[in-house]
Enzyme design. Structure first.
Site, PDB file in Angstrom:
ATOM      1  N   ASP A 137      11.585 -31.884  20.374  1.00  0.00           N
ATOM      2  CA  ASP A 137      11.785 -30.983  21.504  1.00  0.00           C
ATOM      3  C   ASP A 137      12.869 -29.980  21.148  1.00  0.00           C
ATOM      4  O   ASP A 137      13.748 -30.251  20.307  1.00  0.00           O
ATOM      5  CB  ASP A 137      12.244 -31.761  22.741  1.00  0.00           C
ATOM      6  CG  ASP A 137      11.200 -32.751  23.234  1.00  0.00           C
ATOM      7  OD1 ASP A 137      10.042 -32.671  22.777  1.00  0.00           O
ATOM      8  OD2 ASP A 137      11.556 -33.594  24.074  1.00  0.00           O
ATOM      9  N   ASP A 139      15.980 -28.520  22.789  1.00  0.00           N
ATOM     10  CA  ASP A 139      16.885 -28.719  23.914  1.00  0.00           C
ATOM     11  C   ASP A 139      17.793 -27.506  24.053  1.00  0.00           C
ATOM     12  O   ASP A 139      18.420 -27.067  23.076  1.00  0.00           O
ATOM     13  CB  ASP A 139      17.723 -29.980  23.714  1.00  0.00           C
ATOM     14  CG  ASP A 139      16.866 -31.233  23.692  1.00  0.00           C
ATOM     15  OD1 ASP A 139      16.126 -31.449  24.669  1.00  0.00           O
ATOM     16  OD2 ASP A 139      16.923 -31.989  22.702  1.00  0.00           O
TER      17      ASP A 139
END
Length: 216
Positions: A137, A139
């Site tokens: 991911d 972030d």
């Protein structure tokens, strides 16, 4: 030295790490490989700075404290954006987050916000230690001192969801942090993460809470 949650700190002495709990073996090994910690959301303890140590696995996270004298370098999430180290990374062709960061940076530049990169991608950009995975991911933290219009939050979240990897955005308000995805849903109550624990609030910029949750 001003320190904010998510700032990355390089330390000069891994033995300075203090905690109320005994540190697992992996903590010492991780710091030997990369003497970096991240400022976490917790009160100071006897003047010591609350930090987190990250290991190789997602579940390997350890909360501890360090003295300010141990800090030799601070890298903020915002600096990671301005430095754009992903462009010259040897792992650019491997890490998808690196490949889309120019697109993300260009889009976010239309807003007058202070934002930066956190998580495994931010840790790798700061420390040069390969911690991100190919499909990690991305972030992001956005410093949001003033209330954000819900409609504008929805537009940003909608744009993020069109990208080929998951974008996890945290809005940092003066009182704590709230997930952009949750705030954009326009629900009455949102979960605000504060230094004393998570709590439900009407608005992340209000001191009036609706319900106190256990845990952190």
């Amino acid at each position: 030295m001003e320190l904010l949650v998510h700032d990355l700190l390089k330390i000069n002495n891994i033995e300075c790490i203090a905690s109320d709990e005994e540190a697992p073996k992996w903590v010492h090994e991780a710091l030997l490989q990369a003497p970096w910690v991240v400022v976490r959301r917790a009160p100071l303890q006897n003047g010591m700075i609350p930090v987190g140590v990250r290991g190789e696995n997602r579940i390997q996270r350890f909360g501890a404290y360090i003295p300010s004298s141990a800090i030799v370098m601070k890298v903020t999430p915002e600096q990671l954006v301005s430095q754009a180290g992903w462009r010259t990374s040897e792992r650019f062709t491997t890490i998808r987050a690196f490949q889309i960061l120019d697109i993300v940076s260009f889009y976010y530049s239309r807003y007058d916000w202070s934002w930066g990169i956190t998580g495994s991608v931010g840790f790798e950009l700061a420390s040069s230690i390969p911690t991100a995975r190919p499909n990690s991911d991305l972030d992001i933290v956005i410093r949001m001192p003033q209330p954000l219009d819900r409609k504008k939050a929805g537009v940003l979240h909608g744009w993020n969801t069109q990208l080929p990897i998951r974008i996890d955005v945290q809005l940092e308000t003066p009182l704590g942090a709230v997930a952009l995805a949750e705030y954009a849903r326009n629900e009455k109550q949102v979960l605000l993460r504060t230094s004393s624990g998570p709590t439900l609030v009407d608005t992340p910029w209000s001191v009036v809470t609706l319900n106190q949750e256990d845990g952190r």
